[in-house]
Design an enzyme around this catalytic site. Structure first.
Site: not given
Length: 435
Positions: A50, A99
């Site tokens: 989300c 990352h």
């Protein structure tokens, strides 16, 4: 070829954009299949939550990145230059590895150190693996990312201090009662906050969750979801007789728990203490309730202080976590470099030695008798030719081994010098000679 992640998240894109990039598992599987078939795409993993959508890619051609953007734009119906480009970020090579490790550790999440992302990374990787969209390097990369996420949480405790109101309420109750195992909790309100609270309670080991709501159907639905019991709103005070904790989180605009009725509840409880946590705004519990003997009442301001203190602790843990991640990035790249490069260098040198010995034998047979000095000169020449020929590719390969492309260059060198076929041929010859 190079490693890259292209994506957007809660920091770079508003929800109106992020929701266009929310893919179901079925859609993700179809998208992975299409991307993997694109020329130049060697591997791809799609992480869609989300708060983020990220495409991790191993590309063999520069044009592949453009092709990927085209596919993403078509799937989402978002035009790249005008509507998509401003929200995207990209990290390559070492920065991509870093990352991914930070994402798995919860350092890039909306709630610092949250744990749900670990399962989401695992699911994304397994989906790509089952779809045949990964390869050996990607398998190692994502497996290590999951290990890094676990190490960060184990060594820093970044996820131990709750930083949401719901989790802080449950943690406060746990600390006050010395644990929640065997306790009965009454949740007043069946909305989103009530659902989150119930989830935290069940995860913390409460023996029973009772849900009360003005809409009994909503209360029943929430109770069923967590193996609890629903009660009608009219029975609220009666159910407080058996509850150790009451957590109230309704959307009412007035008090739903009043002092006179709570005074009667406490009389019937015969002095047994009750723990009330009011996380509603406006408040659900009349402040006068907190003055009753045996009642411990906490409102959202008290919880806010807990959340602020815990977030400060998480930020401290994040500093330690960043150091762990840098260490893990170094180790991962070094391991992959060794795995990819060392065997190739050894095979290349062995190939050169085999050719040298074969050609030396052939030349010496043709030349006939030679003096020891002449043989020494010819041997020195052969050694020098092989060493100088192999020096540049070996040195360059060792340099590239320190980047995420080391395994790619190693594979290219194997293809150029046909090292795998050479090894197979020698193996077959050896097997044939022993039969």
């Amino acid at each position: 070829m190079f490693l890259i992640v292209v994506g957007l998240n809660h920091r770079t894109a508003p929800v109106r954009v992020r929701e266009r990039f929310a893919f179901t598992p079925l859609q993700a599987r179809e998208l992975l299949a299409e991307l993997k078939c694109r020329s130049g795409v060697e591997a791809v993993v799609l992480l869609s939550t989300c708060n983020r959508t990220e495409f991790y890619l191993l590309l063999s051609k520069g044009v592949a990145r453009t092709a990927v953007i085209e596919v993403i734009s078509r799937w989402t119906g978002v035009e790249f230059e005008s509507s998509l480009k401003p929200f995207l970020y990209a990290h390559t090579e070492r920065n991509c590895v870093r990352h991914l490790f930070r994402v798995a550790a919860g350092l890039d999440s909306m709630i610092l150190g949250e744990t749900q992302i670990m399962g989401q990374v695992r699911d994304a990787y397994h989906l790509a693996l089952e779809a045949g969209a990964t390869e050996s390097y990607f398998n190692a990369l994502f497996q290590q990312a999951l290990a890094v996420g676990k190490r960060v949480r184990t060594e820093t405790g970044i996820d131990r201090n709750p930083v949401s109101v719901s989790s802080a309420a449950v943690e406060l109750a746990r600390q006050a009662l010395g644990g929640l195992a065997g306790r009965t909790v009454l949740v007043v309100g069946a909305g989103k906050i009530g659902e989150l609270t119930a989830r935290y309670l069940v995860d913390s080991g409460v023996s029973g969750v009772i849900v009360s709501n003005r809409s009994f159907d909503h209360a029943q639905e929430l109770a069923d979801r967590f193996g609890g019991r629903a009660v009608r709103f009219q029975e609220l005070y009666d159910r407080m007789l058996d509850a150790d904790i009451v957590i109230s989180c309704t959307a009412a605009t007035h008090y739903v728990i009043h002092a006179p009725a709570m005074a009667e509840v406490m009389r019937r409880r015969a002095g047994k203490k009750i723990f009330l946590i009011d996380i509603a705004v406006p408040r659900d519990v009349d402040p006068e309730v907190g003055l009753l003997p045996g009642v411990a009442l906490y409102d959202i301001d008290a919880l806010g202080k807990v959340v602020d203190e815990n977030y400060a602790l998480r930020r401290q843990a994040a500093v330690q976590a960043e150091a762990i991640i840098e260490d893990e990035v170094d180790k991962f790249l070094q391991r992959q470099a060794e795995r990819a490069v060392v065997p190739v260098i050894a095979a290349l040198k062995e190939r050169g030695e085999t050719i040298k010995q074969r050609e030396l034998k052939r030349a010496l047979n043709r030349l006939g008798p030679l003096t020891p000095q002449q043989q020494k000169i010819i041997l020195s020449l052969a050694n020098s030719l092989v060493n100088q020929l192999l020096h540049a590719p070996v040195v360059r390969l060792k340099e590239m081994a320190l980047t995420t492309r080391g395994h790619i260059y190693a594979g290219t060198l194997k293809e150029l010098f046909d090292l795998e076929r050479e090894a197979a041929t020698e193996s077959e010859c050896g097997s044939g000679g022993s039969n």
